[in-house]
Design a protein around this motif. Structure first.
Motif, mmCIF file in Angstrom:
data_model
loop_
_atom_site.group_PDB
_atom_site.id
_atom_site.type_symbol
_atom_site.label_atom_id
_atom_site.label_comp_id
_atom_site.label_asym_id
_atom_site.label_seq_id
_atom_site.Cartn_x
_atom_site.Cartn_y
_atom_site.Cartn_z
ATOM 1 N N GLU A 244 33.611 -5.555 85.356
ATOM 2 C CA GLU A 244 34.280 -6.801 85.013
ATOM 3 C C GLU A 244 34.518 -6.963 83.516
ATOM 4 N N LYS A 245 33.545 -6.584 82.697
ATOM 5 C CA LYS A 245 33.633 -6.848 81.270
ATOM 6 C C LYS A 245 34.861 -6.221 80.636
ATOM 7 N N ALA A 246 35.190 -4.988 81.012
ATOM 8 C CA ALA A 246 36.337 -4.302 80.413
ATOM 9 C C ALA A 246 37.641 -5.031 80.727
ATOM 10 N N ALA A 247 37.740 -5.614 81.919
ATOM 11 C CA ALA A 247 38.947 -6.363 82.282
ATOM 12 C C ALA A 247 39.128 -7.570 81.373
ATOM 13 N N LYS A 248 38.043 -8.251 81.065
ATOM 14 C CA LYS A 248 38.117 -9.422 80.192
ATOM 15 C C LYS A 248 38.463 -9.024 78.768
ATOM 16 N N ILE A 249 37.940 -7.898 78.308
ATOM 17 C CA ILE A 249 38.234 -7.441 76.952
ATOM 18 C C ILE A 249 39.716 -7.124 76.800
ATOM 19 N N VAL A 250 40.280 -6.449 77.800
ATOM 20 C CA VAL A 250 41.680 -6.024 77.740
ATOM 21 C C VAL A 250 42.635 -7.163 78.097
ATOM 22 N N GLY A 251 42.174 -8.102 78.931
ATOM 23 C CA GLY A 251 43.007 -9.241 79.306
ATOM 24 C C GLY A 251 43.809 -9.030 80.569
ATOM 25 N N ILE A 252 43.197 -8.395 81.574
ATOM 26 C CA ILE A 252 43.833 -8.224 82.876
ATOM 27 C C ILE A 252 42.961 -8.884 83.935
ATOM 28 N N ASP A 253 43.435 -8.906 85.168
ATOM 29 C CA ASP A 253 42.663 -9.521 86.242
ATOM 30 C C ASP A 253 41.702 -8.501 86.851
ATOM 31 N N PHE A 254 40.675 -9.032 87.489
ATOM 32 C CA PHE A 254 39.618 -8.205 88.065
ATOM 33 C C PHE A 254 39.294 -8.707 89.456
ATOM 34 N N ILE A 255 39.207 -7.770 90.415
ATOM 35 C CA ILE A 255 38.855 -8.111 91.793
ATOM 36 C C ILE A 255 37.466 -7.551 92.074
ATOM 37 N N PRO A 256 36.422 -8.396 92.070
ATOM 38 C CA PRO A 256 35.058 -7.889 92.318
ATOM 39 C C PRO A 256 34.891 -7.488 93.775
ATOM 40 N N LEU A 257 34.349 -6.285 93.991
ATOM 41 C CA LEU A 257 34.157 -5.780 95.347
ATOM 42 C C LEU A 257 32.715 -5.400 95.651
ATOM 43 N N ILE A 258 31.894 -5.236 94.612
ATOM 44 C CA ILE A 258 30.511 -4.822 94.840
ATOM 45 C C ILE A 258 29.670 -5.189 93.616
ATOM 46 N N THR A 259 28.392 -5.477 93.840
ATOM 47 C CA THR A 259 27.455 -5.701 92.736
ATOM 48 C C THR A 259 26.708 -4.411 92.472
ATOM 49 N N GLU A 260 26.903 -3.881 91.280
ATOM 50 C CA GLU A 260 26.271 -2.617 90.914
ATOM 51 C C GLU A 260 24.845 -2.834 90.437
ATOM 52 N N GLN A 261 23.968 -1.931 90.826
ATOM 53 C CA GLN A 261 22.621 -1.861 90.280
ATOM 54 C C GLN A 261 22.641 -0.801 89.183
ATOM 55 N N TYR A 262 22.523 -1.257 87.955
ATOM 56 C CA TYR A 262 22.611 -0.360 86.803
ATOM 57 C C TYR A 262 21.197 -0.113 86.302
ATOM 58 N N ASP A 263 20.704 1.114 86.486
ATOM 59 C CA ASP A 263 19.300 1.438 86.260
ATOM 60 C C ASP A 263 19.116 2.481 85.161
ATOM 61 N N LEU A 264 17.855 2.640 84.744
ATOM 62 C CA LEU A 264 17.462 3.675 83.794
ATOM 63 C C LEU A 264 16.405 4.555 84.428
ATOM 64 N N VAL A 265 16.513 5.863 84.231
ATOM 65 C CA VAL A 265 15.492 6.788 84.716
ATOM 66 C C VAL A 265 14.931 7.582 83.543
#
Length: 311
Positions: A244-265
């Motif tokens: 989502e963040k990149a869409a807001k930076i560039v100024g286009i629309d975004f269609i959310p389809l999934i919530t990502e789990q962003y992890d560290l290993v």
């Protein structure tokens, strides 16, 4: 002032025909000197020449065995930590690690799957992951169990974020789902192989029984979220996969389809005990979580939670 020729990490990796993470590993070990220009690391031409000369055998330019063999953790190695992934939050983590320890952070902007394979080969220390598994609906752990075979590791949640489709302002083509991507009037822009966004797309195509051959633009690849969003913004493509963040930076629309789990290993080794302790403290701190929250579009409700840990 004398102007000295220098190269980026990527240029050196192409010249030596090894991965960028291999070059980061050489930097971490102190075998290849670097200097910084802002966030970018550069290698002086003279230092690269000296490295090659020092590792020649029988008049042939050869790289030392350490380039081709898995690195074994050694507490005596230089105090660099290689953090692999592309999100801005990883830069914040690197700064906090430097602030709270004697470690120096090196950033590698490499996709999740390629980074994980490099971790298996001993080339990086902290890997960020957002790898969707279509069979289980889970993120990351199914890949870790298959790739980090024979390694003990700990998996932390860094944050959650929305992933989906970038579309032009106003969504003129009325794109709403993964199935729309096979429409003949739609041109996509893809991410590079090994990236989390590419795996998300490929898994969704598999689940929805869509052949990549039926996707216009499937072979058009960009190497980061902003480049994909920009391709949609400028009309090079109609749709792309990203966060989502990149869409807001560039100024286009975004269609959310999934919530990502962003992890560290992080691998659990004697040499990494101190690093794991420091990362645990940083992720659990109110200060770090507040800094991440201030960026917007991120969910830190599980930040610092241990998702999985091997013995």
């Amino acid at each position: 002032m004398t102007t000295e020729l220098s190269y980026t990490i990527e240029e050196v990796s192409q010249f030596l025909k090894v991965s960028k993470l291999t070059i980061y590993d050489l930097v971490k070990k102190g075998e290849l000197p670097v200097f910084r220009v802002g966030r970018q690391m550069r290698i002086a031409a003279n230092d690269l020449d000296n490295y090659i000369k020092n590792n020649k055998t029988n008049q042939k330019t050869t790289l030392p065995a350490s380039v081709f063999e898995p690195r074994r953790s050694d507490p005596k190695e230089t105090n660099h930590v290689v953090i692999s992934g592309q999100d801005l939050v990883l830069d914040m983590l690197g700064k906090q690690i430097e602030k709270n320890s004697t470690y120096k952070s090196l950033r590698s902007f490499t996709g999740s799957l390629n980074s994980l394979i490099s971790m298996y080969n001993g080339e990086c220390d902290i890997v960020s992951l957002h790898l969707f598994d279509g069979d289980t609906g889970e993120y990351n752990l199914p890949y870790l169990k298959k790739i980090l075979v024979g390694h003990s590791f700990i998996l932390f949640n860094l944050l959650s974020r929305k992933a989906g489709l970038y579309v032009k302002k106003g969504n003129p083509l009325k794109i709403t789902s993964w199935k729309d991507l096979e429409r003949e009037d739609i041109q996509i822009v893809n991410r590079e192989k090994g990236s989390g966004a590419r795996i998300l797309l490929d898994e969704q195509l598999r689940i929805n029984k869509i052949s990549p051959k039926n996707i216009n633009g499937y072979e058009h690849e960009e190497n980061n979220h902003l480049s994909v969003a920009s391709a949609v913004s400028t009309g090079v493509a109609d749709v792309g996969v990203g966060i989502e963040k990149a869409a807001k930076i560039v100024g286009i629309d975004f269609i959310p389809l999934i919530t990502e789990q962003y992890d560290l290993v992080i691998l659990k080794t004697p040499a990494n005990e101190r690093l794991i302790r420091i990362v645990t403290e940083i992720l659990s701190s109110n200060q770090f979580q507040s800094e991440v929250d201030s960026l917007g579009d991120y969910d830190t409700s599980r930040t610092g939670k241990i998702i999985y840990e091997t013995n």
